[in-house]
Structures are given as C-alpha cells and as structure tokens.
Design a protein around this motif. Structure first.
Motif, mmCIF file in Angstrom:
data_model
loop_
_atom_site.group_PDB
_atom_site.id
_atom_site.type_symbol
_atom_site.label_atom_id
_atom_site.label_comp_id
_atom_site.label_asym_id
_atom_site.label_seq_id
_atom_site.Cartn_x
_atom_site.Cartn_y
_atom_site.Cartn_z
ATOM 1 N N SER A 86 57.073 1.816 -13.041
ATOM 2 C CA SER A 86 56.086 1.561 -11.988
ATOM 3 C C SER A 86 54.671 1.674 -12.540
ATOM 4 N N LEU A 87 53.774 0.976 -11.887
ATOM 5 C CA LEU A 87 52.349 1.096 -12.161
ATOM 6 C C LEU A 87 51.605 0.986 -10.840
ATOM 7 N N ARG A 88 50.455 1.624 -10.771
ATOM 8 C CA ARG A 88 49.570 1.425 -9.624
ATOM 9 C C ARG A 88 48.246 0.888 -10.131
ATOM 10 N N LEU A 89 47.940 -0.313 -9.719
ATOM 11 C CA LEU A 89 46.659 -0.924 -10.058
ATOM 12 C C LEU A 89 45.627 -0.546 -9.006
ATOM 13 N N SER A 90 44.397 -0.384 -9.457
ATOM 14 C CA SER A 90 43.294 -0.087 -8.551
ATOM 15 C C SER A 90 42.208 -1.135 -8.708
ATOM 16 N N CYS A 91 41.508 -1.389 -7.627
ATOM 17 C CA CYS A 91 40.388 -2.324 -7.643
ATOM 18 C C CYS A 91 39.239 -1.657 -6.896
ATOM 19 N N VAL A 116 36.161 -4.169 -9.936
ATOM 20 C CA VAL A 116 36.617 -3.695 -11.249
ATOM 21 C C VAL A 116 38.038 -3.175 -11.111
ATOM 22 N N GLU A 117 38.950 -3.812 -11.835
ATOM 23 C CA GLU A 117 40.345 -3.396 -11.814
ATOM 24 C C GLU A 117 40.615 -2.336 -12.878
ATOM 25 N N SER A 118 41.621 -1.522 -12.619
ATOM 26 C CA SER A 118 42.092 -0.544 -13.591
ATOM 27 C C SER A 118 43.546 -0.229 -13.283
ATOM 28 N N GLY A 119 44.175 0.494 -14.205
ATOM 29 C CA GLY A 119 45.543 0.936 -13.963
ATOM 30 C C GLY A 119 46.603 0.147 -14.691
ATOM 31 N N GLY A 120 46.212 -0.923 -15.348
ATOM 32 C CA GLY A 120 47.189 -1.679 -16.123
ATOM 33 C C GLY A 120 47.624 -0.908 -17.355
ATOM 34 N N GLY A 121 48.631 -1.429 -18.020
ATOM 35 C CA GLY A 121 49.096 -0.770 -19.225
ATOM 36 C C GLY A 121 50.482 -1.242 -19.598
ATOM 37 N N LEU A 122 51.103 -0.466 -20.469
ATOM 38 C CA LEU A 122 52.441 -0.771 -20.965
ATOM 39 C C LEU A 122 53.450 0.127 -20.269
ATOM 40 N N VAL A 123 54.496 -0.478 -19.754
ATOM 41 C CA VAL A 123 55.531 0.285 -19.063
ATOM 42 C C VAL A 123 56.882 -0.336 -19.395
ATOM 43 N N GLN A 124 57.917 0.454 -19.359
ATOM 44 C CA GLN A 124 59.264 -0.054 -19.602
ATOM 45 C C GLN A 124 59.803 -0.737 -18.354
ATOM 46 N N ALA A 125 60.708 -1.651 -18.562
ATOM 47 C CA ALA A 125 61.359 -2.321 -17.437
ATOM 48 C C ALA A 125 61.973 -1.287 -16.504
ATOM 49 N N ARG A 131 59.057 -4.964 -3.842
ATOM 50 C CA ARG A 131 58.775 -4.182 -5.055
ATOM 51 C C ARG A 131 57.327 -3.724 -5.113
ATOM 52 N N CYS A 132 56.454 -4.394 -4.401
ATOM 53 C CA CYS A 132 55.029 -4.088 -4.469
ATOM 54 C C CYS A 132 54.480 -3.751 -3.089
ATOM 55 N N THR A 133 53.489 -2.898 -3.079
ATOM 56 C CA THR A 133 52.811 -2.531 -1.838
ATOM 57 C C THR A 133 51.308 -2.563 -2.070
ATOM 58 N N ASN A 181 36.190 2.412 -1.039
ATOM 59 C CA ASN A 181 35.942 1.030 -1.477
ATOM 60 C C ASN A 181 36.956 0.594 -2.532
ATOM 61 N N THR A 182 38.204 0.941 -2.335
ATOM 62 C CA THR A 182 39.233 0.704 -3.348
ATOM 63 C C THR A 182 40.482 0.103 -2.716
ATOM 64 N N VAL A 183 41.055 -0.856 -3.425
ATOM 65 C CA VAL A 183 42.314 -1.472 -3.042
ATOM 66 C C VAL A 183 43.334 -1.165 -4.134
ATOM 67 N N TYR A 184 44.563 -0.953 -3.729
ATOM 68 C CA TYR A 184 45.616 -0.581 -4.670
ATOM 69 C C TYR A 184 46.757 -1.587 -4.614
ATOM 70 N N LEU A 185 47.447 -1.702 -5.735
ATOM 71 C CA LEU A 185 48.697 -2.447 -5.770
ATOM 72 C C LEU A 185 49.725 -1.566 -6.469
ATOM 73 N N GLN A 186 50.636 -1.027 -5.691
ATOM 74 C CA GLN A 186 51.724 -0.226 -6.240
ATOM 75 C C GLN A 186 52.852 -1.170 -6.609
ATOM 76 N N MET A 187 53.249 -1.145 -7.872
ATOM 77 C CA MET A 187 54.285 -2.046 -8.364
ATOM 78 C C MET A 187 55.461 -1.218 -8.882
ATOM 79 N N ASN A 188 56.627 -1.466 -8.346
ATOM 80 C CA ASN A 188 57.841 -0.746 -8.736
ATOM 81 C C ASN A 188 58.872 -1.722 -9.297
ATOM 82 N N SER A 189 59.876 -1.165 -9.947
ATOM 83 C CA SER A 189 60.982 -1.972 -10.495
ATOM 84 C C SER A 189 60.448 -3.141 -11.312
ATOM 85 N N LEU A 190 59.519 -2.841 -12.186
ATOM 86 C CA LEU A 190 58.874 -3.897 -12.965
ATOM 87 C C LEU A 190 59.843 -4.517 -13.961
ATOM 88 N N THR A 191 59.667 -5.800 -14.184
ATOM 89 C CA THR A 191 60.471 -6.545 -15.147
ATOM 90 C C THR A 191 59.540 -7.211 -16.157
#
Length: 122
Positions: free
Chosen positions: A17-22, A5-14, A67-69, A77-87
């Motif tokens: 950053s966002l951090r997605l979780s799974c 189950v993923e979470s953490g998405g949303g609306l962000v300005q260019a 840009r991502c880690t 039991n969780t995996v993350y995707l840290q996303m920076n400098s989003l376009t």
C-alpha cells in the motif's frame, strides 16, 4: 492560482500500500473538486479518482475501484489517495489536479501538480 505538490510515492512490493498526498498552496483550493490521474510513458494521462470540494462525492476508475480511496482534509488543504493491493500495473507517475467541476474528464482540470512516481515491484 492554486499550486499543487504531490508526495508519498515510492517503491513498494506487489500487494503493498501507499498513500499519496497532494498539498495545495491556498485555502481556496477547498472550493475545487480534486482528482488523481496517472500517466505511463508513451500513454495518455488517465483518470484514477476524484472527489468533490466537500468530499461527499467521489468517482473512481474501474481499474482502481475497491483498491483505492480518495479523501480530502480542507483544513489542511490536502487531498489523499490511499492505494492498496498494488500491482506492477500500477507503476507510473501519479498527478493530482484541481477542477471547478467534479468530473472524470481530464480537460476540465486546469491546475496540475508535478507528479509523484509510484513503482510496484513483483
């Protein structure tokens, strides 16, 4: 069967950053390599990042490298995707997936989450 189950998405300005979780449903998910993919409407699902079961090995798509880690916390039991400098080009649905192999190839991932929407405004 592991469920994701993923979470953490949303609306962000260019530039933001966002951090997605799974979150995985079972502790045995810690034995799997985990990956993140994304899919825009009308396009193929593409690889973003992957990590080995230990977190010691990682792969990144060229489009997100630097840009991502990707990281994981097996105790949670969780995996993350840290996303920076989003376009705006990062706008799409992001999926996490589990595989017996650490790979960038989509066909080797046999468990998928439902996805989380990421929208980057300009």
């Amino acid at each position: 069967q592991v469920q994701l189950v993923e979470s953490g998405g949303g609306l962000v300005q260019a530039g933001g950053s966002l951090r997605l979780s799974c979150a995985a449903s079972r502790r045995t998910a810690s034995n799997y390599a985990m990956g993140w993919f994304r899919q825009a409407p009308g396009k193929e699902r593409e690889f973003v990042a992957a990590t080995s079961w230990s977190g010691g090995g990682t792969y990144y798509a060229d489009s997100v490298k630097g840009r991502c880690t990707i990281s994981r916390d097996n105790a949670r039991n969780t995996v993350y995707l840290q996303m920076n400098s989003l376009t705006p080009e990062d706008t799409t649905v992001y999926y996490c997936a589990a595989s017996a192999l650490l790979t960038t190839t989509k066909k080797f991932y046999n468990v998928w989450g439902q996805g989380t929407q990421v929208t980057v405004s300009s």
